[in-house]
Design a protein around this motif. Structure first.
Motif, PDB file in Angstrom:
ATOM      1  N   ILE A 404       0.864  -1.183   0.000  1.00 44.43           N
ATOM      2  CA  ILE A 404       0.000   0.000   0.000  1.00 44.43           C
ATOM      3  C   ILE A 404       0.895   1.224   0.000  1.00 44.43           C
ATOM      4  N   TRP A 405       0.697   2.033  -0.989  1.00 42.70           N
ATOM      5  CA  TRP A 405       1.482   3.275  -1.110  1.00 42.70           C
ATOM      6  C   TRP A 405       0.562   4.437  -0.819  1.00 42.70           C
ATOM      7  N   MET A 406       0.918   5.171   0.228  1.00 39.46           N
ATOM      8  CA  MET A 406       0.082   6.297   0.628  1.00 39.46           C
ATOM      9  C   MET A 406       0.610   7.548  -0.047  1.00 39.46           C
ATOM     10  N   VAL A 486      -3.021  -0.857   6.495  1.00 42.71           N
ATOM     11  CA  VAL A 486      -2.709   0.374   5.761  1.00 42.71           C
ATOM     12  C   VAL A 486      -1.683   1.181   6.558  1.00 42.71           C
ATOM     13  N   PRO A 487      -0.550   1.477   5.966  1.00 41.92           N
ATOM     14  CA  PRO A 487       0.459   2.238   6.718  1.00 41.92           C
ATOM     15  C   PRO A 487       0.088   3.713   6.798  1.00 41.92           C
ATOM     16  N   LEU A 565      11.998   2.253   4.029  1.00 39.02           N
ATOM     17  CA  LEU A 565      11.965   0.976   4.744  1.00 39.02           C
ATOM     18  C   LEU A 565      10.825   1.008   5.751  1.00 39.02           C
ATOM     19  N   PHE A 566       9.931   0.075   5.626  1.00 42.77           N
ATOM     20  CA  PHE A 566       8.818  -0.042   6.562  1.00 42.77           C
ATOM     21  C   PHE A 566       8.981  -1.323   7.361  1.00 42.77           C
ATOM     22  N   GLY A 572       0.841  -2.893  12.528  1.00 41.45           N
ATOM     23  CA  GLY A 572       0.730  -2.252  11.220  1.00 41.45           C
ATOM     24  C   GLY A 572       2.111  -1.989  10.629  1.00 41.45           C
ATOM     25  N   CYS A 573       2.186  -0.970   9.808  1.00 45.42           N
ATOM     26  CA  CYS A 573       3.440  -0.626   9.120  1.00 45.42           C
ATOM     27  C   CYS A 573       3.962   0.681   9.691  1.00 45.42           C
TER      28      CYS A 573
END
Lengths: 938, 193
Positions: A404-406, A486-487, A565-566, A572-573
């Motif tokens: 997931i890219w926010m 979702v991060p 880096l997550f 979560g992330c």
């Protein structure tokens, strides 16, 4: 007695001769045999024992000796013949040879035998043209001699070897020979030697090649009964047709082909094999021996097919054409090919004809071939079977890799990587995405087509936790869900960013273990400068690993990427770290922005703006500043801090300058931005200049004022002399009454007598008073004054007072008034009848002369002892204030000054008429330099 | 198999077609001899001695053009036999090395075209009424297929002579075909009038 002794000696010698040296036998005892192919002549003669013999051979026709040596003959005791062999350079057919022999020992040489002749083909019976040798086969590099026997009565013309003339040697009347050395391989039809005579043409063919060079004979069996033998043909012999290589295998003729590897079939296995290869130049013998079981070369499996095809395995079956294979221990290889990738699997069993292939991929097309060999005493692999193909069945797809890219706090994308062919296990039909929000918000699910790679994600609240599930579908099965919380949105600028460089084809990222990475890590990378439509990629790192290598091959050179880096955990992330990096740094595509140059005094400050991120194409390490010369750049300085964007160039002289600023990365510097500046006088300096000028001027004027003040008397005398007191006549008119001022009693006019030329008037010199009036009228004339004499007399008193016509003012006083710096003030005496009349009359006689106060004619009649009348009458002299009469002595009284001008202020010198007397000229010419020099004329 | 072109000018007579074919063949025979000489490095200024390999059995200048064509056809038939023998000997000796080059290609073309010319002239003579009682079985020509002397060079000389014969008889056939063509055209014109 004497006769008897002679007879005994003769008998003794004859006996000895018969014992030790045989007289040569008759000519028919020499036997000549010849081998035409080898040009060899075998000479045989009867003899009792071996020994030395002189052998002479010569060409019969020309009696030309070709051999004459002492040789040791080989003796055959069985037939009592001696033999000597001679090889001729030329074919023996070329001409006839004669041979004769004689015996030799150390003490005695026998008689020559009669010559024996071996005939050539040039005898008259053979009258046609001939060439020898015919169809000779020789080795490459050897030499061969040819001869041409021209026809009887014909004439030799030439001999050619392959169309090239050769120098011939005449052997006999009709025979001519040539020799060709170091011959190269001939063409298939052979090389031609052509002899041309005057009437005919004939020739011979020669074949030049190599002996056989075959090697590597091996025999094996395919059916466990017969044999198949192979060998390799070596170097091309260059011989064809009837001269090509012939083969025999174990004594049997075998045919050959033009292939490099020869193969023949033999009906029954033999334990040993001998192959002989032979051509006219030689032969080679090849041997091979083996037991049949050691030489099993299986044939290709037949009827190969795939049975019981499943998603992950399949069974292969084939047959053997020979029953003998049933009990033969076999090892078989199965080559499996799918997607251009091959795998080899081995199986072994006696009479093997069925195998199971495991660990296949579902819904994959495989191509299979099989070959086998003897498991015991392995000899070689058999032939490959014909290829077959089959397709495995479908199965459940793999779990998709999602991220997931926010892009903002409440918006983002769910991304998933398309399943590969090996992961799809069938034909992917789509991806199902489910977002699970807070319990009160419920969840939503969408199914996206297989071409879709992402789904838009909208969050109501950034703080609320949301989970996304994605699974893939093929035409028959669903995959398991892939789950990801979702991060949080992390802008690129909030955290410290590190630089990372490419090494060995990728970015080596490492980080400390984090408690937030209990479920592993995700490295996400994206073009730093991209907008919303970004290509985002990611790599999942399993738990426990704290490093990753991001391949750089798919990243664009010169584009900055952000690596994030997550850490993945149950919570979560969370963003742990960020890097920036370039797959390949390049020089900036653009120069620095807004380069300006501002002058500060003698310095120039350069300022510029940052290069946009998209144009940097590398990490800007600093700036290089250059001074532009005509055609080159002079390096000024290097700014190693990329955040410093100004630089001051100091102490420049006034001129025009061009500066170039180049940003540089590890790949080099850009083209540079250039700015020009014209360094002029700066404003402060201008103000200072003005102030200094003003100060200097003020000081100068102050100095002048001081000097003038200090020398005010001199100045007054020079520029503001007192107006001499006029001598008023007694009959001063009533009109002058209003002037109450009386001249100072000591005012006087002293008349100086001068030398006058004829026609020139005299001058009246008036002594001046001191400025302060301290001087009295009785004081003698100040002859020591610094003033020039001319200045002392320019106020002249005329003894004969007369009426002055007002019009005379226009020609005298008025003209004086017209002078800018002359201010002559008359008080009540301007109207003088004398001056009026004089002016009226003089206007005709003295035109053009400056006469502010000219004397009238009547003035000339006044008793002036010192003045000569001609001078006065001429009106050529200078006569200022001529309206004043020269009075008598009583005019010296104070009252006589009434009516005189109170002041005369003039800075303009009263220039006498040039036509006046010389003395005045002299005075005038001396006055001005004297004035400038400050000296007083005496 | 290459055959005579019938797709020429419409209305052209069989004699004209045979004439064209003979001329074409004549040129190809000359080309074949050039290639042979080139392959064998034979001097171009010296032809082998000896008489004709192919000779006509009965010949008279009083013969009609058709009869001359008939005799030439006999000679060409002998030439074809010699050419086929030549080919067999060359292949036996692998004189070309086993590969087919330009010489072999032209040689094959000459053999085939010579067969077509024989076929064309036979049809030409069958159609005409001016041949008389000459029959194809008549022994009209002689050919010497033996090689004088032994050895490869003697065989090459024989081949050389065979090619010379081909050139000679195809050229000579072209001339008589030309006469026949003229005669028949004149006769056709008279008939048309």
């Amino acid at each position: 007695m004497y006769i008897w002794l002679s007879w005994v000696m003769l008998v003794t010698l004859q006996v000895r001769k018969g014992l030790c040296l045989e007289d040569f036998p008759l000519s028919q005892a020499i036997k000549l045999e010849k081998d035409l192919d080898s040009h060899t002549l075998y000479i045989k003669w009867r003899c009792a024992h071996p020994g030395l013999y002189d052998v002479e051979i010569y060409r019969t026709e020309f009696m030309e000796s070709v051999f004459n040596e002492t040789v040791e003959a080989r003796w055959d005791k069985n037939n009592g013949l001696c033999q000597w062999t001679w090889t001729s350079q030329f074919p023996l057919e070329c001409t006839s040879h004669s041979v004769r022999i004689r015996s030799r020992d150390p003490l005695h040489v026998g008689e020559w035998s009669p010559s024996s002749i071996t005939e050539g083909k040039d005898i008259p019976n053979n009258s046609k043209i001939q060439v020898y040798p015919q169809d000779k086969v020789v080795l490459v590099g050897s030499s061969t001699s040819f001869c041409c026997i021209v026809g009887e009565g014909d004439d030799f013309v030439k001999m050619m070897y392959e169309n090239r003339n050769e120098r011939e040697l005449r052997l006999s009347r009709r025979s001519y020979a040539i020799t060709r050395t170091n011959q190269s391989a001939s063409r298939p039809s052979g090389n031609n030697v052509v002899c041309s005579s005057r009437e005919a043409m004939y020739g011979a063919t020669i074949f030049v090649g190599y002996p056989p060079g075959d090697y590597d004979l091996t025999c094996d069996t395919r059916d466990l009964e017969s044999a198949e033998c192979q060998w390799k043909v070596g170097r091309d012999t260059r011989l064809y047709g009837r001269r090509k290589t012939r083969y025999t295998l174990n004594g049997r003729n075998v045919s050959s082909s033009r292939k490099q590897i020869q193969t023949i079939q033999v009906g029954k296995w033999e334990s040993s094999w001998i192959l002989v290869a032979e051509n006219p130049l030689g032969n080679v013998e090849l041997r091979d021996s083996a037991q049949l079981t050691d030489r099993v070369h299986p044939v290709a499996p037949g009827d190969l097919k795939a049975g019981n095809v499943n998603a992950w395995n399949v069974t292969l079956e084939w047959t053997w054409p020979f029953p003998t294979y049933k009990d033969l221990p076999l090892i078989c290889q199965v080559q499996i090919t799918a997607n251009a990738h091959s795998d080899m699997r081995n199986f072994s069993r006696p009479g093997l004809s069925q195998v199971s292939l495991l660990d296949l991929q579902p819904y994959e097309t495989y191509r299979v071939i099989v070959r086998c060999g003897s498991q015991n005493n392995f000899w070689k692999w058999g032939d490959w079977s014909p290829q077959i193909s089959f397709q495995t069945k479908m199965d459940r797809p793999e779990v998709p890799d999602i991220w997931i890219w926010m892009k903002s706090a409440n918006a983002g994308f769910v991304l998933w990587k398309p399943l590969s062919r090996s992961e799809s296990h069938g034909v992917i039909t789509g991806y199902e995405v489910t977002q699970e929000r807070a319990p009160e918000d419920g969840q939503w699910t969408y199914v996206y087509p297989m071409s879709q790679r992402n789904a838009t994600l909208i969050l109501q609240d950034n703080s609320s936790q949301s989970v996304v599930y994605v699974r893939a579908k093929n035409s028959e099965f669903h995959s398991n869900y892939s789950r990801l919380a979702v991060p949080k949105y992390w802008p690129d600028t909030e955290d410290p960013v590190y630089e990372v460089a490419v090494r060995d084809g990728g970015f080596d990222l490492s980080w400390p273990a984090s408690a937030n990475g209990t479920l592993g890590y995700v490295v996400e990378w994206v073009n730093t400068a991209c907008g919303l439509d970004c290509t985002v990629d990611w790599l999942k790192v399993p738990d426990g690993n704290t490093s990753a290598k991001i391949p750089s091959r798919d990243l664009i050179a010169g584009v900055r990427y952000t690596f994030s880096l997550f850490g993945l955990s149950d919570e979560g992330c969370e963003l742990l770290q960020r890097w920036h990096g370039y797959s390949k740094e390049m020089v900036p595509a653009q120069s620095v922005l807004n380069l300006e140059a501002n002058q500060y005094k003698s310095n120039v400050q350069l300022t510029w703006g940052k290069i946009p991120c998209t144009s940097q194409r590398g990490f800007v390490r600093g700036y290089n500043i250059y001074l532009v010369h005509i055609s080159s750049l002079r390096f000024l300085t290097n700014i190693t801090d990329p955040n410093v964007m100004s630089y001051t160039v100091k102490k420049l002289s006034l001129s025009s300058y061009k500066f170039t600023v180049k940003a540089y990365t590890d790949a080099g510097e850009d083209g540079g931005a250039t700015v020009s500046v014209n360094l002029g006088p700066y404003s402060d300096f201008l103000i200072v200049e003005i102030l200094v000028s003003l100060g200097s001027m003020s000081l100068f004027f102050a100095l002048i004022a001081g000097v003038c003040y200090k020398k005010r008397n001199w100045v007054k005398k020079a520029f503001y002399p007192d107006i001499p007191e006029p001598k008023l006549p007694d009959e001063w008119t009533a009109t002058q009454a209003p002037l109450e001022v009386k001249p100072s009693p000591h005012s006087m006019v002293q008349i100086m007598e001068r030398q006058w030329d004829s026609g020139k008037g005299g001058l009246c010199t008036v002594p001046e008073n001191d400025e302060d009036g301290s001087g009295t009228g009785n004081e003698p004339m100040d002859t020591d004054s610094d003033e020039p004499p001319l200045l002392q007399y320019y106020n002249q008193v005329v003894s004969n007072s007369s009426e002055v016509h007002p019009g005379s003012d226009s020609s005298s006083s008025t003209s004086s008034l017209a002078s800018a710096n002359t201010d002559v003030t008359y008080t009540g005496i301007q109207i003088s009848g004398c001056c009026y009349n004089a002016a009226t009359e003089e206007s005709a006689e003295c035109p053009g002369s400056y006469r502010p106060q000219m004397l009238s004619e009547g003035c000339q009649e006044e008793p002036q002892a010192d003045l000569e009348s001609p001078g006065l009458a001429s009106f050529g002299g200078y006569r200022p204030q001529c309206s004043w009469k020269v009075d008598s002595a009583e005019a010296l009284s104070f009252d006589s000054s009434v009516g005189s001008p109170t002041s005369v202020n003039s800075t303009q010198f009263l220039i006498p008429d040039v036509s006046t007397e010389d003395s005045r000229n002299t005075s005038t010419s001396k006055w001005f330099p004297s004035f400038l020099s400050g000296k007083t004329m005496k | 198999m290459e055959g005579p072109s019938d797709a020429g000018v419409p209305g052209r007579s069989a004699a004209a077609k045979a004439l064209d074919l003979a001329r074409l063949l004549h040129g190809e025979c000359a080309r074949l001899l050039d290639l042979f000489r080139e392959r064998e490095s034979f001097p171009a200024d010296h032809d082998p001695e000896g008489g004709r390999l192919v000779s006509l059995g009965r010949w008279s200048d009083d013969m009609s053009a058709a009869e001359q064509v008939w005799h030439h056809r006999c000679a060409l038939r002998k030439c074809l036999g010699l050419l086929e023998l030549l080919i067999a000997r060359e292949e036996e000796e692998e004189m070309g090395g086993g590969d087919e080059g330009e010489y072999e290609a032209v040689r094959r073309a000459v053999r085939e075209r010579l067969g077509h010319l024989l076929f064309s002239t036979a049809a030409l003579l069958d159609d005409g009424d001016d041949v008389g009682d000459l029959s194809p079985q008549h022994d009209c020509a002689e050919g010497r297929d033996e090689v004088e002397g032994s050895g490869s060079f003697a065989m090459k000389l024989w081949m050389y002579k065979v090619l010379l014969e081909l050139i000679h008889w195809t050229g000579s056939t072209s001339k008589v075909l030309c006469e026949l063509h003229s005669e028949r055209e004149a006769k056709q014109e008279q008939t048309d009038l």
